[in-house]
Every structure is written in structure tokens, then in C-alpha cells.
Design an enzyme around this catalytic site. Structure first.
Site, PDB file in Angstrom:
ATOM      1  N   ASN A  70       0.839  -1.195   0.000  1.00  0.00           N
ATOM      2  CA  ASN A  70       0.000   0.000   0.000  1.00  0.00           C
ATOM      3  C   ASN A  70       0.868   1.236   0.000  1.00  0.00           C
ATOM      4  OD1 ASN A  70      -0.408   1.900   2.548  1.00  0.00           O
ATOM      5  ND2 ASN A  70       0.159  -0.132   3.328  1.00  0.00           N
ATOM      6  N   ASN A 100      -3.221   6.718  16.411  1.00  0.00           N
ATOM      7  CA  ASN A 100      -1.966   6.678  15.661  1.00  0.00           C
ATOM      8  C   ASN A 100      -1.712   8.085  15.120  1.00  0.00           C
ATOM      9  OD1 ASN A 100      -0.546   6.177  12.796  1.00  0.00           O
ATOM     10  ND2 ASN A 100      -0.081   4.432  14.097  1.00  0.00           N
ATOM     11  N   ASN A 128       3.582   7.211  14.834  1.00  0.00           N
ATOM     12  CA  ASN A 128       4.038   6.593  13.594  1.00  0.00           C
ATOM     13  C   ASN A 128       5.248   7.350  13.071  1.00  0.00           C
ATOM     14  OD1 ASN A 128       4.393   5.498  11.088  1.00  0.00           O
ATOM     15  ND2 ASN A 128       2.416   6.126  10.263  1.00  0.00           N
ATOM     16  N   CYS A 131       6.342   5.573   8.727  1.00  0.00           N
ATOM     17  CA  CYS A 131       5.565   5.366   7.516  1.00  0.00           C
ATOM     18  C   CYS A 131       6.454   5.500   6.286  1.00  0.00           C
ATOM     19  CB  CYS A 131       4.449   6.393   7.454  1.00  0.00           C
ATOM     20  SG  CYS A 131       3.510   6.279   5.958  1.00  0.00           S
ATOM     21  N   GLY A 218       1.156  -8.115   5.516  1.00  0.00           N
ATOM     22  CA  GLY A 218       0.489  -9.402   5.357  1.00  0.00           C
ATOM     23  C   GLY A 218       1.405 -10.566   5.720  1.00  0.00           C
ATOM     24  N   GLY A 245       1.725  -9.508   9.717  1.00  0.00           N
ATOM     25  CA  GLY A 245       1.342 -10.775   9.107  1.00  0.00           C
ATOM     26  C   GLY A 245       0.509 -11.704   9.958  1.00  0.00           C
ATOM     27  N   GLY A 266      -3.415  -6.573  11.221  1.00  0.00           N
ATOM     28  CA  GLY A 266      -3.526  -5.534  10.191  1.00  0.00           C
ATOM     29  C   GLY A 266      -4.238  -6.026   8.955  1.00  0.00           C
TER      30      GLY A 266
HETATM   31  C1  LIG Z   1      -3.809  -0.131   3.943  1.00  0.00           C
HETATM   32  C2  LIG Z   1      -2.866   0.078   5.087  1.00  0.00           C
HETATM   33  C3  LIG Z   1      -2.808   1.340   5.719  1.00  0.00           C
HETATM   34  C4  LIG Z   1      -1.925   1.545   6.788  1.00  0.00           C
HETATM   35  N1  LIG Z   1      -1.922   2.761   7.418  1.00  0.00           N
HETATM   36  C5  LIG Z   1      -1.122   2.944   8.507  1.00  0.00           C
HETATM   37  C6  LIG Z   1      -1.158   4.178   9.236  1.00  0.00           C
HETATM   38  O1  LIG Z   1      -1.929   5.096   8.943  1.00  0.00           O
HETATM   39  N2  LIG Z   1      -0.304   4.313  10.308  1.00  0.00           N
HETATM   40  C7  LIG Z   1       0.546   3.294  10.687  1.00  0.00           C
HETATM   41  O2  LIG Z   1       1.303   3.451  11.667  1.00  0.00           O
HETATM   42  N3  LIG Z   1       0.576   2.112  10.021  1.00  0.00           N
HETATM   43  C8  LIG Z   1      -0.227   1.920   8.964  1.00  0.00           C
HETATM   44  N4  LIG Z   1      -0.218   0.703   8.305  1.00  0.00           N
HETATM   45  C9  LIG Z   1       0.689  -0.372   8.786  1.00  0.00           C
HETATM   46  C10 LIG Z   1      -0.062  -1.367   9.697  1.00  0.00           C
HETATM   47  O3  LIG Z   1      -0.577  -0.711  10.848  1.00  0.00           O
HETATM   48  C11 LIG Z   1       0.870  -2.534  10.119  1.00  0.00           C
HETATM   49  O4  LIG Z   1       1.982  -2.026  10.844  1.00  0.00           O
HETATM   50  C12 LIG Z   1       1.384  -3.315   8.922  1.00  0.00           C
HETATM   51  O5  LIG Z   1       0.390  -3.436   7.917  1.00  0.00           O
HETATM   52  C13 LIG Z   1       1.885  -4.706   9.298  1.00  0.00           C
HETATM   53  O6  LIG Z   1       0.863  -5.505   9.836  1.00  0.00           O
HETATM   54  P1  LIG Z   1       0.023  -6.579   8.927  1.00  0.00           P
HETATM   55  O7  LIG Z   1       1.032  -7.413   8.200  1.00  0.00           O
HETATM   56  O8  LIG Z   1      -0.796  -7.374   9.918  1.00  0.00           O
HETATM   57  O9  LIG Z   1      -0.822  -5.786   7.999  1.00  0.00           O
HETATM   58  C14 LIG Z   1      -1.078   0.481   7.233  1.00  0.00           C
HETATM   59  C15 LIG Z   1      -1.143  -0.769   6.600  1.00  0.00           C
HETATM   60  C16 LIG Z   1      -2.027  -0.970   5.543  1.00  0.00           C
HETATM   61  C17 LIG Z   1      -2.078  -2.345   4.901  1.00  0.00           C
END
Ligand SMILES: Cc1cc2nc3c(=O)[nH]c(=O)nc-3n(C[C@H](O)[C@H](O)[C@H](O)COP(=O)(O)O)c2cc1C
Length: 303
Positions: A70, A100, A128, A131, A218, A245, A266
Site C-alpha cells: 500500500n 496513531n 508513527n 511510515c 500481510g 502478518g 492488520g
Molecule cells: C492499507 C494500510 C494502511 C496503513 N496505514 C497505517 C497508518 O496510517 N499508520 C501506521 O502506523 N501504520 C499503517 N499501516 C501499517 C499497519 O498498521 C501494520 O503495521 C502493517 O500493515 C503490518 O501488519 P500486517 O502485516 O498485519 O498488515 C497500514 C497498513 C495498511 C495495509
């Protein structure tokens, strides 16, 4: 046996260790009616910035093998609308709300934290600093230990609510950043944010994401997240929140065994909106079957 699923982030007590990760669960309302919120210890909101943000140009999401990339670019309603439109309904959800916070300067982070710190419905902040999708902004802060320590200290001075520093895996040594956050007074660190990734459409001979690169999340990133949590939890005394993930309860248990005090789900929220319940119940059953009474007890099992 009696098990206790509760866990702490600084002075904040969570009923259970299951949280939903920022940016993947909106402001919580979007999931009302889809799951039992008593099984959700904490909701981490989409990043809030001082002013509203449209985010990056489209396309900004693409599926990959075992995950997604993303490049949302922190699209959000901004602080003012967050206060008027989103906060009033939070108590209805019943979970703890952790905001956040993102920004492109220390002043912006400070303004958001200071403004929200008196609001009762907010229980803590996740900063955060990591990012990967904003050109000049948080990734630059999050990769320099001195910046992380200084900003953490300044934010701590503005609020009594817990401050969690979210760490990026896009560094040489993630423990150095965690140690800096702890030195600045952070109540916890969360890891990991997304890894920088790219996908190319070979038919169109073009990038799949308008910004070319984005953040990979993921199941593909779980082993990176588990290793980060293990290393970081050995390096600091403050709680570590495990992210990356998680798609089933077994993944959450891996993070707890690696040293996490709580976890966030997430990308998998997009696949299965009620995954929170399965993960909550799976952790509880595993604790029963393995004579693990508290979340802390997970941490003395592995060296
Ligand atoms: C569509 C999307 C938007 C995200 N937006 C943010 C955000 O605004 N702030 C943040 O700290 N992390 C953001 N993340 C990161 C997630 O909070 C998380 O750290 C990351 O996706 C890893 O976890 P996962 O593998 O379970 O998705 C975003 C992730 C995704 C997929």
C-alpha cells in the site's frame, strides 16, 4: 486453570492482548456489527495528522504473494474532524482507543498529541515514526535514534497518556531505535510497520503503485516481525507490541512467545473482519492447554 488475558501498556490496562493495526480498521465504526468488540483489547486508529490529507495518487494498493503493498500516504480526516466526527462515538465500541499520530515535523506531532491529551475517550498514542509512504516525513525521523529519543521526550512532556513508538523495519538495527524510544521515556514500542516493496506489471510494463514503491504487509512479513519483536524485547524493558502478518491465532502466539505483550492484526482484517474473535479465543485456549496463566508467563518460555 484460571487464565488472565489482561496486559499493560504503561498505566493503561487492556482487557486482552488483541488489537487492530492502524490503517486497517478505519476508526472502528466500520466494523460495528461484524465482530464482538469485547474480544478486542485496543483499536489503533488510522493515522491522524494536524490537517486533512488526500493521500497519494491512485493506484495505491496492490495484492502480492502472501500480502499486499500500500501507498496510501496517510489519507485521513485531520485533527479537527477527528475530534468532532469520530471521537464522540468511541465509548460505544467498548475497546480502548489508541490514536496513531503522524506528521511531517515535530511540531505537527506535538500539536496532535497536546490537543488530544485531555480527551477522556482517547486512551493512548501510537507515534508513527515509520511510515514509508510520505516523501519528507516520518520515515526520516524514525530511522535516526537521536530524533526518536528527542521527539519521544517532547511528546511525553505533553501528556499523561501512554506513548507507544511504532518502529520501522526499514533500518539496519531496529534495536537501536527501540533503545532510543525507551531512553526518551516511551511506555512501549510497537513493531513492525511495513517493509518497502515494489510490484511491476509485466504486461503493462508499468509499476503497480503510482508512487512506484509502497509498504509490504500481510503474512509475507510475519517472520520479519517475529524476529524484530524477539530482538527488541531483549533490548528494552518496556512492553513490545507485535505486528506483522498475523492471520491466525497461532501467529499471535508466536509473537507472544517471542516477547510481545500484546499484538495487532492488520492486513488480515480485510480478508476476515471477525478474525479478532478467532485470535482472542485461540490465545485463551492455548493458554489453558499449556498452563500459561498470564501474558507475562509467555515471556519466560523461550530464551
Ligand atoms: C492499507 C494500510 C494502511 C496503513 N496505514 C497505517 C497508518 O496510517 N499508520 C501506521 O502506523 N501504520 C499503517 N499501516 C501499517 C499497519 O498498521 C501494520 O503495521 C502493517 O500493515 C503490518 O501488519 P500486517 O502485516 O498485519 O498488515 C497500514 C497498513 C495498511 C495495509
Amino acid at each position: 486453570m484460571n487464565i488472565d488475558l489482561s496486559t499493560n501498556i504503561g498505566s493503561l490496562k487492556l482487557n486482552n492482548p488483541v488489537g487492530t493495526a492502524s490503517g486497517t480498521f478505519g476508526y472502528g465504526y466500520e466494523y460495528e456489527g461484524l465482530l464482538d468488540f469485547t474480544k478486542l483489547g485496543a483499536i489503533y486508529t488510522k493515522a491522524i495528522t494536524l490537517h486533512p490529507r488526500q493521500g497519494n495518487p491512485l493506484p495505491r494498493i496492490v495484492e502480492t504473494d502472501s500480502g499486499m503493498i500500500n501507498s496510501i500516504g496517510l489519507a485521513n480526516v485531520g485533527l479537527e474532524k477527528f475530534i468532532t466526527d469520530k471521537i464522540p462515538g468511541f465509548p460505544r465500541l467498548g475497546s480502548k482507543i489508541i490514536v496513531n499520530v503522524a506528521g511531517s515535523s515535530p511540531e505537527e506531532y506535538k500539536a496532535v498529541v497536546e490537543t488530544l491529551s485531555e480527551i477522556e475517550q482517547i486512551h493512548g498514542f501510537e507515534i508513527n515514526l515509520s511510515c514509508p509512504n510520505v516523501k519528507q516525513g516520518c520515515l526520516a525521523f524514525g530511522t535516526d535514534p537521536r530524533n526518536v529519543e528527542n521527539l519521544t521526550r517532547q511528546l511525553k512532556a505533553l501528556t499523561k497518556k501512554p506513548i507507544i513508538i511504532k518502529l520501522t523495519p526499514n533500518v539496519t538495527d531496529i534495536t537501536a531505535i527501540a533503545i532510543a524510544a525507551e531512553a526518551g521515556g516511551a511506555d512501549a514500542v510497537s513493531c513492525i510497520n511495513t517493509l518497502v516493496g515494489m510490484k511491476i506489471d509485466i504486461k503493462k510494463k508499468d509499476f503497480c503503485i503510482a508512487m512506484k514503491t509502497g509498504g509490504l504487509s500481510g503474512p509475507a512479513i510475519k517472520p520479519v516481525g517475529v524476529a524484530a519483536v524477539y530482538k527488541v524485547s531483549k533490548a528494552v524493558k518496556i512492553p513490545v507490541v507485535g505486528i506483522g502478518g498475523i492471520a491466525k491465532w497461532e501467529d499471535a502466539v508466536e509473537y507472544l512467545l517471542a516477547g510481545a505483550s500484546s499484538i495487532q492484526i492488520g492486513t488480515y482484517n480485510f480478508v476476515e473482519p471477525a478474525i479478532v474473535e478467532e485470535i482472542h479465543d485461540g490465545i485463551a485456549t492455548y493458554m489453558q492447554e499449556n498452563n500459561i496463566a498470564t501474558i507475562k508467563d509467555f515471556h519466560s518460555i523461550l530464551d
